[in-house]
Design a protein around this motif. Structure first.
Motif, PDB file in Angstrom:
ATOM      1  N   TRP A 138      36.864  42.165  48.706  1.00 20.48           N
ATOM      2  CA  TRP A 138      36.089  40.942  48.841  1.00 20.48           C
ATOM      3  C   TRP A 138      36.039  40.151  47.539  1.00 20.48           C
ATOM      4  N   VAL A 139      35.829  40.852  46.422  1.00 17.90           N
ATOM      5  CA  VAL A 139      35.598  40.165  45.150  1.00 17.90           C
ATOM      6  C   VAL A 139      36.889  39.919  44.372  1.00 17.90           C
ATOM      7  N   ILE A 140      37.828  40.864  44.411  1.00 20.12           N
ATOM      8  CA  ILE A 140      39.010  40.750  43.552  1.00 20.12           C
ATOM      9  C   ILE A 140      40.210  40.143  44.268  1.00 20.12           C
ATOM     10  N   PHE A 145      42.266  35.085  45.999  1.00 27.06           N
ATOM     11  CA  PHE A 145      43.663  34.680  45.887  1.00 27.06           C
ATOM     12  C   PHE A 145      44.333  34.432  47.238  1.00 27.06           C
ATOM     13  N   VAL A 146      43.589  34.667  48.324  1.00 24.81           N
ATOM     14  CA  VAL A 146      44.101  34.427  49.665  1.00 24.81           C
ATOM     15  C   VAL A 146      43.670  33.029  50.085  1.00 24.81           C
ATOM     16  N   ASP A 147      44.542  32.318  50.805  1.00 21.35           N
ATOM     17  CA  ASP A 147      44.220  30.962  51.258  1.00 21.35           C
ATOM     18  C   ASP A 147      42.931  30.959  52.070  1.00 21.35           C
ATOM     19  N   SER A 148      42.140  29.914  51.898  1.00 23.87           N
ATOM     20  CA  SER A 148      40.840  29.857  52.558  1.00 23.87           C
ATOM     21  C   SER A 148      40.945  29.667  54.066  1.00 23.87           C
ATOM     22  N   ASP A 149      42.074  29.214  54.573  1.00 23.05           N
ATOM     23  CA  ASP A 149      42.219  29.047  56.017  1.00 23.05           C
ATOM     24  C   ASP A 149      42.801  30.293  56.697  1.00 23.05           C
TER      25      ASP A 149
END
Length: 80
Positions: free
Chosen positions: A26-28, A32-36
């Motif tokens: 969740w935090v790390i 870096f993953v796309d928000s969509d």
């Protein structure tokens, strides 16, 4: 009794490992993953990552202070 202790220890270890893995992802990794991406549906917003730990720390500190207060009161009554 030893088997029950091992089962409880194993359950606590699995629970701790799963919480650690979830929080780490969740935090790390999630920023870096796309928000969509669909994976964001399984996690709370990033603000809660800090807020949950701050609230838990405040509660823990309050409980610790209450415990120390009770111990001091008991020791004072014992001396008198």
């Amino acid at each position: 009794m030893e088997l029950a202790d091992r089962a409880v220890g194993f359950l606590l270890s699995i629970t701790s490992l799963s919480i650690f893995t979830y929080y780490t992802f969740w935090v790390i990794i999630l920023p870096f993953v796309d928000s969509d991406n669909f994976i964001h549906n399984y996690f709370l917003p990033q603000e809660y990552a800090i807020l949950i730990h701050v609230c838990a720390g405040v509660v823990l500190l309050c409980l610790l202070c209450i415990f120390i207060g009770f111990v001091l009161l008991k020791s004072k009554k014992k001396k008198a």
